[in-house]
Write a protein that holds these residues in place. Structure first.
Motif, mmCIF file in Angstrom:
data_model
loop_
_atom_site.group_PDB
_atom_site.id
_atom_site.type_symbol
_atom_site.label_atom_id
_atom_site.label_comp_id
_atom_site.label_asym_id
_atom_site.label_seq_id
_atom_site.Cartn_x
_atom_site.Cartn_y
_atom_site.Cartn_z
ATOM 1 N N TYR A 174 0.834 -1.217 0.000
ATOM 2 C CA TYR A 174 0.000 0.000 0.000
ATOM 3 C C TYR A 174 0.863 1.259 0.000
ATOM 4 O O TYR A 174 0.602 2.205 -0.751
ATOM 5 C CB TYR A 174 -0.915 -0.022 1.216
ATOM 6 C CG TYR A 174 -1.874 1.134 1.295
ATOM 7 C CD1 TYR A 174 -3.035 1.158 0.509
ATOM 8 C CD2 TYR A 174 -1.626 2.205 2.150
ATOM 9 C CE1 TYR A 174 -3.913 2.228 0.584
ATOM 10 C CE2 TYR A 174 -2.501 3.270 2.231
ATOM 11 C CZ TYR A 174 -3.643 3.275 1.449
ATOM 12 O OH TYR A 174 -4.509 4.333 1.525
ATOM 13 N N MET A 175 1.907 1.282 0.838
ATOM 14 C CA MET A 175 2.791 2.439 0.888
ATOM 15 C C MET A 175 3.555 2.608 -0.415
ATOM 16 O O MET A 175 3.881 3.738 -0.822
ATOM 17 C CB MET A 175 3.759 2.304 2.067
ATOM 18 C CG MET A 175 3.089 2.343 3.428
ATOM 19 S SD MET A 175 2.176 3.860 3.723
ATOM 20 C CE MET A 175 3.529 5.028 3.873
ATOM 21 N N GLY A 176 3.837 1.493 -1.085
ATOM 22 C CA GLY A 176 4.471 1.583 -2.397
ATOM 23 C C GLY A 176 3.580 2.286 -3.405
ATOM 24 O O GLY A 176 4.048 3.103 -4.207
ATOM 25 N N PHE A 177 2.308 1.995 -3.371
ATOM 26 C CA PHE A 177 1.363 2.686 -4.258
ATOM 27 C C PHE A 177 1.283 4.177 -3.922
ATOM 28 O O PHE A 177 1.239 5.024 -4.808
ATOM 29 C CB PHE A 177 -0.031 2.068 -4.129
ATOM 30 C CG PHE A 177 -0.171 0.717 -4.772
ATOM 31 C CD1 PHE A 177 0.326 0.469 -6.042
ATOM 32 C CD2 PHE A 177 -0.803 -0.320 -4.105
ATOM 33 C CE1 PHE A 177 0.194 -0.771 -6.634
ATOM 34 C CE2 PHE A 177 -0.931 -1.566 -4.684
ATOM 35 C CZ PHE A 177 -0.428 -1.792 -5.948
ATOM 36 N N ILE A 178 1.265 4.485 -2.628
ATOM 37 C CA ILE A 178 1.160 5.877 -2.203
ATOM 38 C C ILE A 178 2.368 6.690 -2.665
ATOM 39 O O ILE A 178 2.233 7.821 -3.139
ATOM 40 C CB ILE A 178 1.044 5.968 -0.661
ATOM 41 C CG1 ILE A 178 -0.275 5.348 -0.183
ATOM 42 C CG2 ILE A 178 1.142 7.419 -0.195
ATOM 43 C CD1 ILE A 178 -1.511 6.082 -0.599
ATOM 44 N N PRO A 220 -4.544 -11.358 -7.034
ATOM 45 C CA PRO A 220 -4.874 -10.231 -7.931
ATOM 46 C C PRO A 220 -6.007 -9.339 -7.416
ATOM 47 O O PRO A 220 -5.931 -8.113 -7.531
ATOM 48 C CB PRO A 220 -5.280 -10.936 -9.238
ATOM 49 C CG PRO A 220 -4.605 -12.264 -9.176
ATOM 50 C CD PRO A 220 -4.599 -12.648 -7.733
ATOM 51 N N GLU A 221 -7.056 -9.940 -6.833
ATOM 52 C CA GLU A 221 -8.181 -9.126 -6.375
ATOM 53 C C GLU A 221 -7.766 -8.214 -5.227
ATOM 54 O O GLU A 221 -8.132 -7.039 -5.185
ATOM 55 C CB GLU A 221 -9.346 -10.028 -5.947
ATOM 56 C CG GLU A 221 -10.038 -10.738 -7.093
ATOM 57 C CD GLU A 221 -11.228 -11.547 -6.608
ATOM 58 O OE1 GLU A 221 -12.372 -11.077 -6.770
ATOM 59 O OE2 GLU A 221 -11.001 -12.639 -6.062
ATOM 60 N N PHE A 225 -7.458 -4.138 -5.476
ATOM 61 C CA PHE A 225 -8.244 -3.350 -4.513
ATOM 62 C C PHE A 225 -7.350 -2.341 -3.800
ATOM 63 O O PHE A 225 -7.711 -1.155 -3.671
ATOM 64 C CB PHE A 225 -8.900 -4.290 -3.499
ATOM 65 C CG PHE A 225 -9.643 -3.580 -2.402
ATOM 66 C CD1 PHE A 225 -10.935 -3.125 -2.599
ATOM 67 C CD2 PHE A 225 -9.040 -3.351 -1.171
ATOM 68 C CE1 PHE A 225 -11.620 -2.464 -1.590
ATOM 69 C CE2 PHE A 225 -9.720 -2.699 -0.149
ATOM 70 C CZ PHE A 225 -11.012 -2.249 -0.362
ATOM 71 N N LEU A 226 -6.193 -2.782 -3.324
ATOM 72 C CA LEU A 226 -5.268 -1.876 -2.642
ATOM 73 C C LEU A 226 -4.794 -0.764 -3.568
ATOM 74 O O LEU A 226 -4.694 0.408 -3.164
ATOM 75 C CB LEU A 226 -4.062 -2.654 -2.115
ATOM 76 C CG LEU A 226 -4.319 -3.635 -0.969
ATOM 77 C CD1 LEU A 226 -3.067 -4.471 -0.693
ATOM 78 C CD2 LEU A 226 -4.739 -2.903 0.300
ATOM 79 N N LYS A 227 -4.512 -1.116 -4.813
ATOM 80 C CA LYS A 227 -4.057 -0.123 -5.777
ATOM 81 C C LYS A 227 -5.131 0.927 -6.039
ATOM 82 O O LYS A 227 -4.852 2.133 -6.041
ATOM 83 C CB LYS A 227 -3.677 -0.819 -7.097
ATOM 84 C CG LYS A 227 -3.132 0.130 -8.150
ATOM 85 C CD LYS A 227 -2.700 -0.642 -9.393
ATOM 86 C CE LYS A 227 -2.124 0.302 -10.445
ATOM 87 N NZ LYS A 227 -1.707 -0.444 -11.658
#
Length: 338
Positions: A174-178, A220-221, A225-227
């Protein structure tokens, strides 16, 4: 019959809580008995006799009035409590009925059964109804009894542990996406280095790492979702403490998934009664995850601990339901057998 039982339970409002009434009544009886015994052994013409008789009359009248006032206050409190906690009583009263329905439906639904089965999974399915209701009722804690508050606090604590277990596993992704670091390879290497400190493997380390590494991309789901949630959060968030709030915000993202998108956890963990019982008998974290490869151990640990938390919530909810089963009108649903 229903009306009669409602009347009986309503009369019971007079004696809830019972302790003040019982103590006052016991003190009244003991005082009266002691004074009567003394008076019977005195001459009626003495002043002591007259004084003690006056004391007996005064004490009896005072304690009877105190008991009557306590009964009145109990009844007023409990009737108001029913009005203030109506939604709470309704939700708790129907808990066992909902449990039975979910278990029966899940046995026929192959898709949901991928995530789990039994009472523990039924609790996981009901969290979207249970948790908001209990959080709201704590705003009216003045109308809750001490034992109810303790059970509710335990439920919310187990739920927070459940969320934290998931939170730990998805935080780095999640932090990687942020931060915009979407290169899975970098995340992969970081995880391998972190996992290396906790492993005791034989043979070629490189091959072993590739066989045990767990990537969120394996789900994948959950990954998508997190992305999606991270991108939405980035677009809407502009305050200076942007990155300080990210981990905390992830808890609300996980809660959203638990409440409304629980199917995205298929394969990431499972919730079963067997795992709940297994977790209860294990004290060591390593035993909870067994000696399987790290990827499987993480799955086992998540599954066991989440199942255990749901089992604890189930136990506490049944205690709350037994209390609601003594409430007029709500007892009908609370005692209904599916």
């Amino acid at each position: 019959m229903l009306r009669l039982k409602n009347i009986i339970f309503s009369v019971g409002f007079l004696f809830r809580p019972m302790t003040p009434v019982a103590v006052s009544f016991a003190f009244l009886v003991l005082t009266c008995v002691l004074l009567v015994v003394i008076i019977l052994n005195l001459n009626e013409s003495t002043k002591v006799y007259q004084v003690l008789l006056s004391i007996l009359t005064g004490v009896t009248a005072s304690l009877l009035i105190a008991i009557m006032m306590e009964l009145y206050n109990n009844y007023r409190f409990n009737t108001k409590r029913q009005r203030e906690l109506r939604e709470y009583f309704r939700q708790v009263a129907s808990y066992e009925l909902n449990q039975s329905s979910i278990i029966e439906t899940n046995a026929k639904d192959e898709y949901d059964s991928l995530l789990g089965n039994g009472r523990s999974y039924a609790v996981f399915s009901q969290l979207k109804d249970i948790i908001p209701n209990l959080r709201e009722v704590l705003n009216h804690r003045d109308y809750l009894y001490r034992l109810e508050i303790e059970e509710i606090d335990d439920i919310l604590s187990d739920y927070e542990d459940l969320v934290k277990i998931i939170w730990v596993g998805v935080l780095s992704t999640y932090m990687g996406f942020i931060s915009g670091e979407t290169n899975e390879a970098a995340t992969h290497d970081d995880k391998l280095n972190a996992d290396h400190e906790h492993m005791d493997l034989e043979g070629d380390g490189t091959d072993a790492y590739e066989s045990i590494y767990e990537s969120i991309m394996d789900y994948p789901e959950l990954f998508n979702f997190l992305k999606k949630e991270a991108m939405y959060y980035v677009e809407k968030k502009y305050e200076p403490n942007f990155y300080d709030d990210d981990p905390k915000h992830l808890e609300s993202v996980i809660e959203k998934a638990i409440f409304y998108e629980r199917c995205i956890f298929n394969g990431y963990f499972e919730v079963t009664d067997a795992r709940c019982e297994f977790a209860k008998s294990m004290d060591d974290e390593e035993d909870l995850g067994s000696r399987a490869p790290l990827k499987n151990r993480k799955y086992e640990f998540r599954s066991n601990m989440i199942s255990h938390a749901c089992g604890n919530i189930d136990k506490a909810m049944r205690k709350l339901q037994r209390r609601v089963a003594k409430e007029p009108y709500f007892w009908v649903i609370a005692r209904y057998k599916h």
